[in-house]
Design an enzyme around this catalytic site. Structure first.
Site, PDB file in Angstrom:
ATOM      1  N   HIS A  83     -70.075 -26.697  32.309  1.00  0.00           N
ATOM      2  CA  HIS A  83     -70.805 -26.922  31.065  1.00  0.00           C
ATOM      3  C   HIS A  83     -70.850 -28.413  30.748  1.00  0.00           C
ATOM      4  O   HIS A  83     -70.030 -29.200  31.235  1.00  0.00           O
ATOM      5  CB  HIS A  83     -70.157 -26.152  29.923  1.00  0.00           C
ATOM      6  CG  HIS A  83     -70.387 -24.678  30.023  1.00  0.00           C
ATOM      7  ND1 HIS A  83     -69.995 -23.807  29.039  1.00  0.00           N
ATOM      8  CD2 HIS A  83     -70.988 -23.919  30.975  1.00  0.00           C
ATOM      9  CE1 HIS A  83     -70.344 -22.573  29.382  1.00  0.00           C
ATOM     10  NE2 HIS A  83     -70.935 -22.623  30.565  1.00  0.00           N
ATOM     11  N   GLU A 111     -70.074 -30.055  28.068  1.00  0.00           N
ATOM     12  CA  GLU A 111     -68.855 -30.537  27.423  1.00  0.00           C
ATOM     13  C   GLU A 111     -67.749 -30.765  28.458  1.00  0.00           C
ATOM     14  O   GLU A 111     -67.014 -31.751  28.397  1.00  0.00           O
ATOM     15  CB  GLU A 111     -68.344 -29.519  26.386  1.00  0.00           C
ATOM     16  CG  GLU A 111     -69.344 -29.140  25.331  1.00  0.00           C
ATOM     17  CD  GLU A 111     -70.159 -27.892  25.685  1.00  0.00           C
ATOM     18  OE1 GLU A 111     -70.405 -27.085  24.767  1.00  0.00           O
ATOM     19  OE2 GLU A 111     -70.550 -27.733  26.853  1.00  0.00           O
TER      20      GLU A 111
END
Length: 148
Positions: free
Chosen positions: A78, A80
């Site tokens: 992801h 993040e």
């Protein structure tokens, strides 16, 4: 009219997501401290590995897995996660930082953001993950939701 800091960094996150190779959803993230960008990340396969675009499709899509479920079947990291990993590789502390994300974080990313010391999350878009919202509230992470 001059953009606010939140608008400015979110616009950058929107540009970062254009590097994503995910076939389902493109997400960008920018980690900031003291109004300075320290790292960025987008969702895609680990460095040096083939992306779903090169493999002929998304495994979760092929299996009919709904959004927000069975993350372990996804080839991509992801946005993040990639932003946190880049900070670690560069030896830059994320403690006390703010992350700008083009989508609400999932529970896995939320746990990582808590442990990375992120104190504020600014995001757009909703993600079907109530546990994420619950643990971020428990950790007293400040959340700002920007309009799409």
């Amino acid at each position: 009219m001059r953009a606010s800091w939140d608008e400015y960094f979110m616009q950058i996150a929107e540009i970062v997501k254009t590097r994503s190779t995910c076939l389902r959803r493109q997400v960008g993230a920018v980690i900031v401290k003291d109004n300075r960008i320290i790292t960025t990340g987008y969702n895609g396969a680990p460095s040096g590995l083939k992306h779903c675009t090169e493999l002929g499709g998304c495994e979760r899509e092929r299996l009919g897995v709904p959004s927000g479920q069975r993350h372990e079947l996804c080839r991509a990291l992801h946005a993040e996660q990639n932003a946190i990993i880049q900070a670690a590789k560069l030896g830059i502390s994320t403690d006390g930082g703010t992350i700008y994300i083009t989508l609400q974080p999932c529970v896995i990313c939320s746990k990582m953001l808590i442990n990375a010391g992120i104190k504020r999350i600014v995001h757009k878009g909703e993600y079907p993950d109530e546990l994420s919202q619950k643990i971020l509230a428990e950790a007293e992470i400040e959340i700002t939701v920007m309009p799409d």
